[in-house]
Motif scaffolding. Structure first.
Motif, PDB file in Angstrom:
ATOM      1  N   GLN B  33     119.886 -39.454  84.179  1.00  0.00           N
ATOM      2  CA  GLN B  33     120.546 -39.987  85.368  1.00  0.00           C
ATOM      3  C   GLN B  33     119.936 -41.320  85.761  1.00  0.00           C
ATOM      4  O   GLN B  33     118.745 -41.532  85.599  1.00  0.00           O
ATOM      5  CB  GLN B  33     120.388 -38.975  86.506  1.00  0.00           C
ATOM      6  CG  GLN B  33     120.868 -37.609  86.047  1.00  0.00           C
ATOM      7  CD  GLN B  33     120.699 -36.558  87.081  1.00  0.00           C
ATOM      8  OE1 GLN B  33     121.450 -36.550  88.026  1.00  0.00           O
ATOM      9  NE2 GLN B  33     119.748 -35.668  86.891  1.00  0.00           N
ATOM     10  N   TYR B  35     119.534 -44.106  88.935  1.00  0.00           N
ATOM     11  CA  TYR B  35     119.557 -44.211  90.387  1.00  0.00           C
ATOM     12  C   TYR B  35     119.283 -45.652  90.776  1.00  0.00           C
ATOM     13  O   TYR B  35     118.651 -46.417  90.053  1.00  0.00           O
ATOM     14  CB  TYR B  35     118.466 -43.332  91.022  1.00  0.00           C
ATOM     15  CG  TYR B  35     118.657 -41.860  90.821  1.00  0.00           C
ATOM     16  CD1 TYR B  35     118.209 -41.236  89.661  1.00  0.00           C
ATOM     17  CD2 TYR B  35     119.281 -41.090  91.787  1.00  0.00           C
ATOM     18  CE1 TYR B  35     118.379 -39.875  89.475  1.00  0.00           C
ATOM     19  CE2 TYR B  35     119.448 -39.733  91.616  1.00  0.00           C
ATOM     20  CZ  TYR B  35     118.995 -39.132  90.451  1.00  0.00           C
ATOM     21  OH  TYR B  35     119.172 -37.789  90.281  1.00  0.00           O
ATOM     22  N   GLN B  37     117.753 -47.957  94.160  1.00  0.00           N
ATOM     23  CA  GLN B  37     117.086 -47.898  95.445  1.00  0.00           C
ATOM     24  C   GLN B  37     117.019 -49.297  96.023  1.00  0.00           C
ATOM     25  O   GLN B  37     116.451 -50.207  95.439  1.00  0.00           O
ATOM     26  CB  GLN B  37     115.672 -47.327  95.327  1.00  0.00           C
ATOM     27  CG  GLN B  37     115.000 -47.158  96.679  1.00  0.00           C
ATOM     28  CD  GLN B  37     113.587 -46.648  96.576  1.00  0.00           C
ATOM     29  OE1 GLN B  37     112.966 -46.750  95.530  1.00  0.00           O
ATOM     30  NE2 GLN B  37     113.080 -46.088  97.655  1.00  0.00           N
ATOM     31  N   GLY B  42     116.528 -44.686 100.495  1.00  0.00           N
ATOM     32  CA  GLY B  42     116.384 -43.595  99.548  1.00  0.00           C
ATOM     33  C   GLY B  42     117.082 -43.891  98.243  1.00  0.00           C
ATOM     34  O   GLY B  42     117.858 -44.832  98.118  1.00  0.00           O
ATOM     35  N   LEU B  43     116.789 -43.069  97.262  1.00  0.00           N
ATOM     36  CA  LEU B  43     117.441 -43.201  95.960  1.00  0.00           C
ATOM     37  C   LEU B  43     118.914 -42.824  96.085  1.00  0.00           C
ATOM     38  O   LEU B  43     119.255 -41.853  96.743  1.00  0.00           O
ATOM     39  CB  LEU B  43     116.781 -42.284  94.943  1.00  0.00           C
ATOM     40  CG  LEU B  43     115.375 -42.677  94.494  1.00  0.00           C
ATOM     41  CD1 LEU B  43     114.699 -41.502  93.825  1.00  0.00           C
ATOM     42  CD2 LEU B  43     115.430 -43.857  93.553  1.00  0.00           C
ATOM     43  N   HIS B  45     122.208 -41.923  93.755  1.00  0.00           N
ATOM     44  CA  HIS B  45     122.609 -41.547  92.408  1.00  0.00           C
ATOM     45  C   HIS B  45     123.758 -42.437  91.948  1.00  0.00           C
ATOM     46  O   HIS B  45     124.742 -42.628  92.668  1.00  0.00           O
ATOM     47  CB  HIS B  45     123.042 -40.084  92.398  1.00  0.00           C
ATOM     48  CG  HIS B  45     123.390 -39.578  91.040  1.00  0.00           C
ATOM     49  ND1 HIS B  45     124.686 -39.281  90.666  1.00  0.00           N
ATOM     50  CD2 HIS B  45     122.631 -39.326  89.956  1.00  0.00           C
ATOM     51  CE1 HIS B  45     124.690 -38.861  89.416  1.00  0.00           C
ATOM     52  NE2 HIS B  45     123.459 -38.868  88.969  1.00  0.00           N
ATOM     53  N   LEU B  48     125.472 -40.020  85.792  1.00  0.00           N
ATOM     54  CA  LEU B  48     124.826 -39.005  84.975  1.00  0.00           C
ATOM     55  C   LEU B  48     125.472 -39.015  83.610  1.00  0.00           C
ATOM     56  O   LEU B  48     126.705 -39.060  83.500  1.00  0.00           O
ATOM     57  CB  LEU B  48     124.980 -37.633  85.641  1.00  0.00           C
ATOM     58  CG  LEU B  48     124.407 -36.390  84.945  1.00  0.00           C
ATOM     59  CD1 LEU B  48     124.074 -35.329  85.982  1.00  0.00           C
ATOM     60  CD2 LEU B  48     125.364 -35.813  83.911  1.00  0.00           C
TER      61      LEU B  48
END
Lengths: 116, 110
Positions: B33, B35, B37, B42-43, B45, B48
């Motif tokens: 996955q 991500y 930031q 926060g991270l 998504h 995937l």
């Protein structure tokens, strides 16, 4: 040294009940994050605390979700009137300051929540 | 826990150019996955990719996976200033003390 800890590690509850999940970040880390991860899916950001600033709640999926961070350390994530779709692993992470993106986040082992 | 290692560590490009970041991992995976930031956030998504997939697209993002080399790449096409962020990969999909690396820090110059 001690890492991020979470409790409980597993929680089974009935639909409609409230649950509280706890996170103890690494000592000295001012930034704390909550995520959830459904089976086979990526992390879903929920909420972010940084020092004494107002938390970033932009990821909370509904008003049934809330979180607090007392004294800049321990955090609790509360889910009211749980629904079956709330079943997931809830992960907490902390980082040193959270002021930039140049920081590693350290994750706890998660709380596995199952709503029946 | 699995840990992805991203490279380059920093990347600065002009707006409109494509950005490519790479990730390597160490053991067998079920999925990988990516991500993003943004500073102080926060991270988030992004995408995937499963171990039986070789390529996946999502908007301006293209991810490839080479399980024989234990590597993945993230391509952002037609970059925008808003793409400035750090990008992380994470492999394994488990929940046992996830740890992310330092990421690739992407800066889009206007």
């Amino acid at each position: 040294g001690a890492g991020v800890s979470q409790s409980p590690s597993n929680k089974v509850t009935e639909k409609g009940k409230d649950v509280e999940l706890r996170c103890d970040p690494i000592s000295g880390h001012t930034a704390l994050y909550w995520y959830r991860q459904s089976l086979g899916q990526g992390l879903e950001f929920l909420i972010y605390f940084q020092g004494n600033s107002a938390p970033d709640k932009s990821g909370l999926p509904s008003d049934r979700f809330s979180a607090e961070r007392t004294g800049g350390s321990v955090s609790t994530l509360t889910i009211q009137r749980t629904q079956q779709e709330d079943s997931a692993v809830y992960l907490c992470a902390s980082s040193l300051s959270g002021g930039t993106a140049w920081e590693t986040q350290y994750f706890g082992p998660g709380t596995r929540l199952l709503v029946l | 826990s699995q840990q992805g290692e991203e490279d380059p560590q920093a990347l600065s490009i002009q707006e409109g150019e494509n950005a490519t970041m790479n990730c390597s991992y160490k053991t067998s995976i079920n999925n990988l996955q990516w991500y993003r930031q943004n500073s102080g956030r926060g991270l988030v998504h992004l995408i995937l990719i499963r171990s039986n997939e070789r390529e996946k697209h999502s908007g301006r993002l293209r991810v490839t996976l080479d399980t024989s080399k234990k590597s993945s790449s993230l391509l952002i096409t037609a970059s925008r200033a808003a793409d400035t962020a750090s990008y992380f990969c994470e492999s394994g999909g488990g929940a046992d003390g996830l740890t992310f690396g330092k990421g690739t820090h992407l800066i889009i110059q206007p």
